[in-house]
Design a protein around this motif. Structure first.
Motif, PDB file in Angstrom:
ATOM      1  N   ASN A 151       0.872  -1.163  -0.126  1.00 54.14           N
ATOM      2  CA  ASN A 151      -0.035  -0.015   0.172  1.00 54.14           C
ATOM      3  C   ASN A 151       0.816   1.296   0.012  1.00 54.14           C
ATOM      4  O   ASN A 151       1.496   1.521   0.987  1.00 54.14           O
ATOM      5  CB  ASN A 151      -0.998  -0.150   1.142  1.00 54.14           C
ATOM      6  CG  ASN A 151      -1.865   1.210   1.371  1.00 54.14           C
ATOM      7  OD1 ASN A 151      -1.557   2.190   0.813  1.00 54.14           O
ATOM      8  ND2 ASN A 151      -2.916   1.143   2.168  1.00 54.14           N
ATOM      9  N   ALA A 152       0.761   2.244  -0.949  1.00 56.64           N
ATOM     10  CA  ALA A 152       1.687   3.028  -1.303  1.00 56.64           C
ATOM     11  C   ALA A 152       1.436   4.237  -0.136  1.00 56.64           C
ATOM     12  O   ALA A 152       2.262   4.956   0.094  1.00 56.64           O
ATOM     13  CB  ALA A 152       1.474   3.851  -2.647  1.00 56.64           C
ATOM     14  N   ALA A 153       0.009   4.283   0.280  1.00 56.80           N
ATOM     15  CA  ALA A 153      -0.050   5.204   1.379  1.00 56.80           C
ATOM     16  C   ALA A 153       0.592   4.874   2.821  1.00 56.80           C
ATOM     17  O   ALA A 153       1.245   5.807   3.407  1.00 56.80           O
ATOM     18  CB  ALA A 153      -1.647   5.407   1.574  1.00 56.80           C
ATOM     19  N   VAL A 154       0.802   3.660   3.072  1.00 53.07           N
ATOM     20  CA  VAL A 154       1.747   3.346   4.144  1.00 53.07           C
ATOM     21  C   VAL A 154       3.215   3.592   4.005  1.00 53.07           C
ATOM     22  O   VAL A 154       3.801   3.952   4.886  1.00 53.07           O
ATOM     23  CB  VAL A 154       1.345   1.785   4.254  1.00 53.07           C
ATOM     24  CG1 VAL A 154       2.330   1.110   5.681  1.00 53.07           C
ATOM     25  CG2 VAL A 154      -0.059   1.569   4.681  1.00 53.07           C
ATOM     26  N   ARG A 155       3.667   3.060   2.725  1.00 51.52           N
ATOM     27  CA  ARG A 155       4.858   3.796   2.513  1.00 51.52           C
ATOM     28  C   ARG A 155       5.405   5.004   2.550  1.00 51.52           C
ATOM     29  O   ARG A 155       6.175   5.473   3.030  1.00 51.52           O
ATOM     30  CB  ARG A 155       5.340   3.006   0.962  1.00 51.52           C
ATOM     31  CG  ARG A 155       5.240   1.308   0.874  1.00 51.52           C
ATOM     32  CD  ARG A 155       6.197   1.286  -0.455  1.00 51.52           C
ATOM     33  NE  ARG A 155       5.739   1.904  -1.545  1.00 51.52           N
ATOM     34  CZ  ARG A 155       4.795   1.383  -2.426  1.00 51.52           C
ATOM     35  NH1 ARG A 155       3.912   0.350  -1.998  1.00 51.52           N
ATOM     36  NH2 ARG A 155       4.507   2.015  -3.669  1.00 51.52           N
TER      37      ARG A 155
END
Lengths: 406, 406, 406, 406
Positions: free
Chosen positions: D126-130
């Motif tokens: 998940n890009a948002a978590v990254r």
């Protein structure tokens, strides 16, 4: 029964979205190299039990290896070890091998059985010993050129038994110097496959102790140097398929030495201890072959599969047939993984679903598939059974005991 | 400087409540048995490097072993291995040994180097092989009787390489039957010391794989059967001193095979990899010797200390001297533990205090103590240095290369 | 397709000499106990991630466990942990459980989460703490009596973190005293299942560190005491199926805690790391069930199968369903081993044949068999799919986050 | 007695060719950073035992850390963990710390205790978590800048528990992207120290599983990125000092997290399990400091020594004092190795001589040396004793139980 089994298998796999013809094509393209020394007597430090019918020389080793290819159809190349397989005239050997319908595979230099190498070969503090070792490496490049081999597979026993015994950092440099010289002698289509090992025969430190050291060396040498993973050369618990995936991602995985281990470098028949591990290794490779990065794909497709085992108590040719079939079986199972299903689950962050998508393929029976593939390849559907029925084993019994010990 | 060092040492230890004279008495009473095969050429499965000066037969092995006793004063007995040390007339051997001022120690049967034993000795599914193996054990009892040995030290290589290869439970019974017969043949003052090993040369299961299996076997056999702990025969991480304490508490620890390992059964010089472990083993033994239970004390006092190593790259006699000295050093350090201080801290549940009471003894320098003890025993204060100065090494060089390979 | 698959499977197995009806009967008789704490939030020392829908108390844990039984038909009992599952009135709990169509299984005392137990429970040098611990054990016997449980499953976290911290041998005696008292309180049809663990939470020595220590304790206590094998509690490389075979041969294997590990006591879903190991464990058990010694047979048949896992990142009920199905799958595969074929090969000393006879069963697909069995048992052929379709997961989401943490 | 002991020590060392003044200077220059969380309550997944007197916040942690510096003189810096040590105003914290006579050391981002990170932080699919994880890393750079720290010490718990759970190669790229962004935000005198770990809390694969993966990442990032070795983060049997030597040779060893382990990442007091290992690590570092290659020397001299332990059952401040003293003791012993003697033996290929030259230094008693150094530094010769006598422990008891849990 066999036909119905295959028909059902095909139907089931289609329903899962698996392209069975593509799977079959991949199975036919699989090549597993067998090692000349795997046909010889080998043992532990406690005892080498001599078997009846063991080949007495390299030529006979090749004849036995040709049998394995004959019954499996996927073992056309035989790795050789210098000087175990040293012959006066390599062109004679090449012809013999060619007459048998096979070829010579990777060349394996030996830098651990000469008295001079007791404290190291290319890492020896004595420059003359390093020179001798380097010359042997160059000799192996020359042999490769003569016999038409493209891979030189290099395992170094170099290491120490005690703290302080040697200068660890200097040895790194000495090895680099030696390999640089060898690298310069390679033809442009040759590869150096650099193996690493956790321990043995060195018991304190091993100069190339893990993939990281082999990888760094390969990086320094250049694109023709890659890492060779021997499945028995890791610390307990090591996730080998992780290393496999990682090295492919770095374009640096060149080949495998397959075998099984439960404890140390046990060198048992591949797939006999933990078949799931072998399956998971193939899963990573197949995943890479489906990658969008062309260099990742090429690396994965260029991996050389070789067997490196020590058949201490087994009959040699049957043990090798079993090994090759185990590789084929786990590869076939891995080909049944629906990679899209895995990716979908990964994207949904569905842990159980992704695991299921991988594991369920391992639980399937690939016997109908392998039978069909073998039939189409024109080899016996049950290689080991066919070999036993052939009478070859009885014929070579005439060799008696006391064959080659490597 | 040496005298001042000892005077200071004595003063410091007295201040700590240590009875230095008692410590010295214990150090003088320490006996470490060396193995005949430790003087011979040994190697790994990859190579045995031959050394100049290696004994060519058992008689010469005994001469070399006598050197180790000469320079240390604590190695009067030499373990022998049958058939490596098989001689026509054991009374001749006994006399030779006696002339050298030493004695024959434990008898070690060999049940792993005959072709018949490839798939097991006392656990072989073939009754004739089991009979042969049992007869060899009985022969060893007879040899022990002839040469005056009291301990028979038994290591079994028996095990399997693959799942299904053999019936695990039947093999337990077969081994028991065989050992029962042997037990019946023992004189009342003889001991069977039963060794266990995690793996090697068997790579799937080893019949006596751990202390629990050896202990249970010894329990079934009777009081003359005890367990022998080889410090290199455990899984990674195993707390060996725990097993030592536990077995003493059960009156079943009979002896040790000392050596060092970092990986598997590396058979390196004892005390060279993790000297603290050896110290902690001695701590448990000394703690037991101070126990209120007389049987615990007797067990601990009856432990046989033996070295069992493979000097692959080392000079043999110097390696053995170093090994014996390492044992002596760690034993001396353990003797400096103030056991009352430890007990007090344990009772207060003072974790850091108890740990400190043990570890601090290990940080002390026992050189002055060992020099004093050696002087009082009439041996050189620096055994290895004295040996090197003696010219014995040069003398045996005349034996050339190619001595005994075990 | 399913019917044809089963018909073919049956035909194939009959051709191999397998009695498919007998196999199905055994599959229907298999019982796998699930643990109440496996439905709760659990984590590592670094973090417990809280999940939505986790049961808030023991009653809800039982409701979730009943779901697992509903969809598999083989999980009628639920192990409980005291005090995690402490309730005011156990008869109320018993009724609740009974209403759910399940029963309470093994009672698990907890001797590691009270501040008093920091340095040991039944091994604590403080007699008052030992008394308290023993009283808790007696309380658990009483609870077992009340709820109708027959097995008390005992894991001790007792151990030390540093050398010298405690008197290892005294602790053995203290534990024995305590367990003797508990043993005396058992009804004649109750069992004590004594678990061992290599390490964690103790990091220097664990009082019951291996099967040998648990076995010796069980031997001293009497026939109602047996050993419990947790598949995650061994040193790396340990051959667990060997221990299983050995303990059955000594009539001392009482039960399992199933889970998977690659490194330490990872407590992952059973069968997810090395499914072949689980298969080989079942092979040893089935081999014992076919033994000629009635006590061996009874022991093997009396083994309690329990799951003990930590679902750190998984959805709880699906993870448990997956675990139970994995056990069932490997058990089914082991049931396809033709034991006579194995024995024949063993008698011929045919290493490759014996190995093949075992491994080949693992390569077969048991999906048609399991579908048939489930159908006959009246449970969904695909338990996890059916559970997901049931809406139960959505229903319990109403519980929110922050459920029971054990 | 103390004076005589030192005089004798000095005389002995001079006779060995050791420059005692140089040794003392090095001992005075040694700096060992302690971690704020080492003063807090910590535990295992089974239980965190709360201790009386544990600091309730970061300010109190700093006060306790200042005590360790006060009594040892070599612990002026304290590592902090964000968000465990998050404060509203870091300049207030900086002032507090400065008033205590110490400084803030390495900044440790925490990417494993937020619910979002359950399946990965900088490797999450998940890009948002990254993004969130990367922002936290950038925040830590900012905090470092504010408090004047130069090292950011990064441990990632990222990994998976099951085969197939995630795309191993993609995660490598995601981590690289994130760290590249962070690297770009560093001041030119800041370092990223990249830690690796064999396993835990991930039990199938850990994204940075070994030194090779951390090293390769550091190589890709640039010269300000180096590897951090935690002595508890390796597979069993790993030769840590080999890795240390190797990384220094590549100019990539940046720091240590010291602690002891017998099994997994046990996080016990450094030097308590295998003190010789710690000594051998220092031997490699000192050998590098004496190298002819200036970059090797600079790398070795730039290594940051930090303690990272979990004091589950110990009193916190005494445990930290003991840890620091153990580091000091083994460092002192390593300083007594006569490196020329080692080199000479290495050049002669004298295995026993080289080993002896290293090991013998470990057997010496450095108490007189450490007393002298402490006296000259103006700290108590027995730091733990002096701390106990100080009354500080009694004073902080007023904090009661229930302090910070990290």
């Amino acid at each position: 029964m066999q036909d119905r089994a295959y028909a059902l298998f095909e139907e089931q796999q289609k329903a899962r979205g698996i392209d069975v013809e593509a799977v079959k094509a991949k199975l036919k393209a699989l090549k597993v190299e067998t090692p000349s020394w795997g046909y010889a007597d080998q043992g532990t430090r406690f005892k080498t039990f001599q078997k009846v019918g063991v080949p007495r020389n390299t030529f006979e080793k090749m004849e036995d290896a040709a049998q394995v290819h004959k019954y499996t159809g996927i073992c056309p190349a035989v790795a050789i070890h210098i000087p175990w397989d040293k012959v006066d005239d390599y062109s004679v050997l090449k012809r013999h091998v060619s007459d048998l319908g096979i070829t010579i595979g990777a060349i394996n230099p030996n830098l651990f059985q000469d008295d001079d190498y007791m404290l190291g070969s290319v890492t020896n503090s004595n420059a003359a010993v390093r020179r001798k070792a380097t010359d042997h490496l160059l000799e192996c490049v020359e042999i490769a050129r003569t016999v038409g081999s493209k891979d030189i597979s290099m395992w170094f026993a170099d290491g120490t038994n005690y703290p302080g015994q040697a200068d660890i950092r200097k040895r790194v440099h000495w090895m680099h110097e030696s390999l640089k010289e060898m690298y310069g002698a390679l033809d442009s289509d040759m590869r150096m496959l650099i193996e690493y090992k956790f321990f043995e025969p060195a018991f304190y430190h091993t100069d190339l102790a893990d993939w990281g050291m082999a990888f760094n060396m390969a990086n320094k040498l250049g694109p023709q140097a890659q890492v060779l993973v021997d499945t028995g050369h890791h610390a307990q618990g090591t996730n080998i398929e992780h290393i496999v995936a990682y090295l492919i991602g770095e374009y640096k995985l060149g080949g495998f030495h397959f075998n099984s281990r439960k404890y140390a470098d046990d060198d048992l028949i591949v797939g006999s201890v933990n078949p799931y591990e072998l399956f998971l290794i193939f899963y990573q490779i197949l995943d890479a072959i489906a990658d969008s990065d062309a260099k990742v794909r090429q690396t994965a497709e260029g991996i050389a599969y070789m067997i490196d085992q020590s058949h201490n108590i087994e009959e040699k040719i049957p043990a090798m047939l079993r090994s090759v079939m185990n590789v084929q079986t786990q590869y076939a199972k891995a080909l049944l993984i629906n990679l899209d299903e895995v990716k979908d689950a990964q994207e949904r962050q569905d842990v159980l679903g992704a695991e299921e998508a991988v594991r369920s393929a391992h639980e399937m029976d690939v016997t109908p598939l392998l039978y069909a593939v073998r039939e189409e390849m024109g080899v016996p559907v049950e290689p080991l059974k066919a070999y036993r029925a052939s009478g070859y084993g009885e014929k070579i019994a005439a060799r008696g005991k006391g064959g080659a010990s490597w």
